[in-house]
Structures are given as structure tokens and as C-alpha cells.
Design a protein around this motif. Sequence first.
Motif, PDB file in Angstrom:
ATOM      1  N   GLY A   1       5.616  -0.355  -9.749  1.00  0.00           N
ATOM      2  CA  GLY A   1       7.059  -0.458  -9.914  1.00  0.00           C
ATOM      3  C   GLY A   1       7.445  -1.532 -10.907  1.00  0.00           C
ATOM      4  N   ALA A   2       6.759  -2.690 -10.838  1.00  0.00           N
ATOM      5  CA  ALA A   2       7.042  -3.767 -11.779  1.00  0.00           C
ATOM      6  C   ALA A   2       6.707  -3.354 -13.207  1.00  0.00           C
ATOM      7  CB  ALA A   2       6.252  -5.018 -11.393  1.00  0.00           C
TER       8      ALA A   2
ATOM      9  N   SER B   1       1.522   8.387  -3.282  1.00  0.00           N
ATOM     10  CA  SER B   1       2.379   8.222  -2.102  1.00  0.00           C
ATOM     11  C   SER B   1       2.411   9.499  -1.266  1.00  0.00           C
ATOM     12  CB  SER B   1       3.791   7.837  -2.542  1.00  0.00           C
ATOM     13  OG  SER B   1       4.652   7.713  -1.429  1.00  0.00           O
TER      14      SER B   1
ATOM     15  N   ARG C   1       3.781  -1.748  -5.578  1.00  0.00           N
ATOM     16  CA  ARG C   1       4.709  -2.767  -6.078  1.00  0.00           C
ATOM     17  C   ARG C   1       4.383  -3.131  -7.527  1.00  0.00           C
ATOM     18  NH1 ARG C   1       4.155  -4.871  -0.707  1.00  0.00           N
ATOM     19  NH2 ARG C   1       2.521  -6.302  -1.404  1.00  0.00           N
ATOM     20  N   ALA C   2       3.096  -3.225  -7.837  1.00  0.00           N
ATOM     21  CA  ALA C   2       2.698  -3.531  -9.211  1.00  0.00           C
ATOM     22  C   ALA C   2       3.106  -2.410 -10.161  1.00  0.00           C
ATOM     23  CB  ALA C   2       1.190  -3.768  -9.280  1.00  0.00           C
TER      24      ALA C   2
ATOM     25  N   ALA D   1       0.062  -0.677  -0.790  1.00  0.00           N
ATOM     26  CA  ALA D   1       1.418  -1.212  -0.974  1.00  0.00           C
ATOM     27  C   ALA D   1       1.482  -2.202  -2.141  1.00  0.00           C
ATOM     28  CB  ALA D   1       1.905  -1.864   0.317  1.00  0.00           C
ATOM     29  N   PRO D   2       0.532  -3.142  -2.277  1.00  0.00           N
ATOM     30  CA  PRO D   2       0.576  -4.024  -3.454  1.00  0.00           C
ATOM     31  C   PRO D   2       0.437  -3.270  -4.771  1.00  0.00           C
ATOM     32  CG  PRO D   2      -0.869  -4.935  -1.766  1.00  0.00           C
ATOM     33  CD  PRO D   2      -0.548  -3.529  -1.353  1.00  0.00           C
TER      34      PRO D   2
END
Length: 309
Positions: A178-179, A62, A175-176, A171-172
Motif C-alpha cells: 500500500g505504501a 488477499s 502495508r508495504a 499483513a506487513p
Amino acid sequence: MKRLAASLPRTLRAWGGEGESPLLPEARLSGPMPWVIAIMIALTVVAAASALALRHAAQAASADLEGGVTVQIVSAAPAERQRQADAALAVLSRAPGVVSAAAVPQDQLNALVEPWLGTRTGDDLDDLPIPALIDVRLAGAATPPRLTALRTAVVAKAPAARVDAQSSWLAPVFRAIGALQWAAGGLIALFAFATVSAVLLAARNALGTHRETIEIVHMLGATDVQIARVFQRSMATDAAMGGVVGLLAGVITVLGLGRQFAALGSGMVAQGSLAWTDWVVLAGIPIAGVLLVMVTARLTVLSALRRMV
């Protein structure tokens, strides 16, 4: 009575230690409790290390992509593609807030598409509609308003240009990640719950097996706290042994997985390596496990003893 009271601490130590009839009869590392705790600690270490590595990789990626922008010139005609790329590069070099703008060399683009197109060294790729790429670095984050202004200025001189923030591509992936971090946290909570459940079962089983002995000790004057301390000390010893074994197994697993991922040669994977502070956190997991076992054993035994009286 004085002689009985004086012999009480020695009797409790014999029942809770290495006597012939201890309150918790399993010998060290021969019963199931140390191994159950070792398995839970090892799995917790692996889950915690994975969560920490994912966190580092996401933060590093990031930070690297925060001010990154990619400009693509999508045109089938090589001459027109190059003309628009030069025009876009000229606009970007004068745009406010742009720290640097550089065209990606054609040989790097050819190397990127080679695995997908099956090309070989020396093949002419000019006729292929490979977009010209310009790597742009902004002073600060690539916010939507700044991206819109930059896109308007570039498209005015290069109609085939596409301006995108580099962070939007990943971005995906973020998100992955984070999950996966939430999943690792959930696993750690489940391991803690399983450890507490195992200690509850072991303590209740020992209390039921030695109920008559505990009643005799009560009549001799032992308090609930003294009896609970015997269980607590025995459980803590088992947890400490299991914690050491589990920590060693978890660290070996983490190091082995780290070597396997490092062989991939991916920059994002390399940025997910553990810092020394992370190893300190991992080393503290067995200590937390021992404390959890001690508190659980103490509360369980005290609660059961109150119902016995």
C-alpha cells in the motif's frame, strides 16, 4: 486593411510552422522540450505499471488468504507432535465452517527448512523441533471471532497447537505494498508537475523572445486566441513526439522488469502481471500528457498576452 486581414492566418501559420522564424524556434526532436516530455512519459509509464502490478498482486494474495488458517503443532517430541496433529485434524474435520483441513506432508516441511538448516537428502529430521502444519480453509473470511472459536476447539485436544490466520502473516507485506502504491501515485503527480513547469518555462521564454513580433501581429488584428493556438499546436506536436518516444521506452522497461521478476518463480509476483486493460491505461498516458501540455500552453500564453496588452 482587407488584404492585411486576409494574409493574417497565413502569417500566423508561417510563424508557427516551418518558416525561418517560428514562434517556437526549436526544430522537432532537436530542442529540449520533446525529450523532457519523453522522459516524463517514460517514468510515468513505469510508475503506473508498478502501481497496477502491485495492486493485482495484493488483491490476488488477499483473495487467496482470506479464508486460510494455519495450525501449528509445536512440540519437541516427535511422537507427541504427531499425536496432537492427528487430534487437531480430527477436530478440524468436524468443526463448523471448515471447508477443508489437510496436514502438510513431512517432505514438504523438510524441503522448506533445508535452505536454513543445511540438511541434505536422507538426513533424519525427526529429532528437530519442526512444527507439524495443518492447512485449513474456511467458508468465508477468517474473522477474529471464528478464529477464536476454532482455536478453543483445537487447543482442547492439542494443547501445543497454535492457530493463526494466514492473512495475518502477510499483513506487513500488504502495508508495504500500500505504501509503495501511494509512492507511485506521488511520483506520477510529481512528473505531471514537472511537465507543467517545463511547458510554462518554454512558453514564457518563447513569448519573451518574440515579444516584438507578437505586438506587430496584434496590431495587424490577430487575437490572443489565434496567437495562443500557434503555441498550443507547436507544443502539442512536440508533446506527441515525446510521448511516443517515452511510451516506447517505458513499455520496454516494464517488459524487461517483468521478465526479471518472473524469473524469481514467486507465486505472488506471477499474480502481479498486467492485464490487457492495464496496457490500455498505459497507452493512454501519452494522450493525457499531450492534453496536459496543450491546456498548460494555452492558459500560459493567454495569461501572458493579457498582461502584454
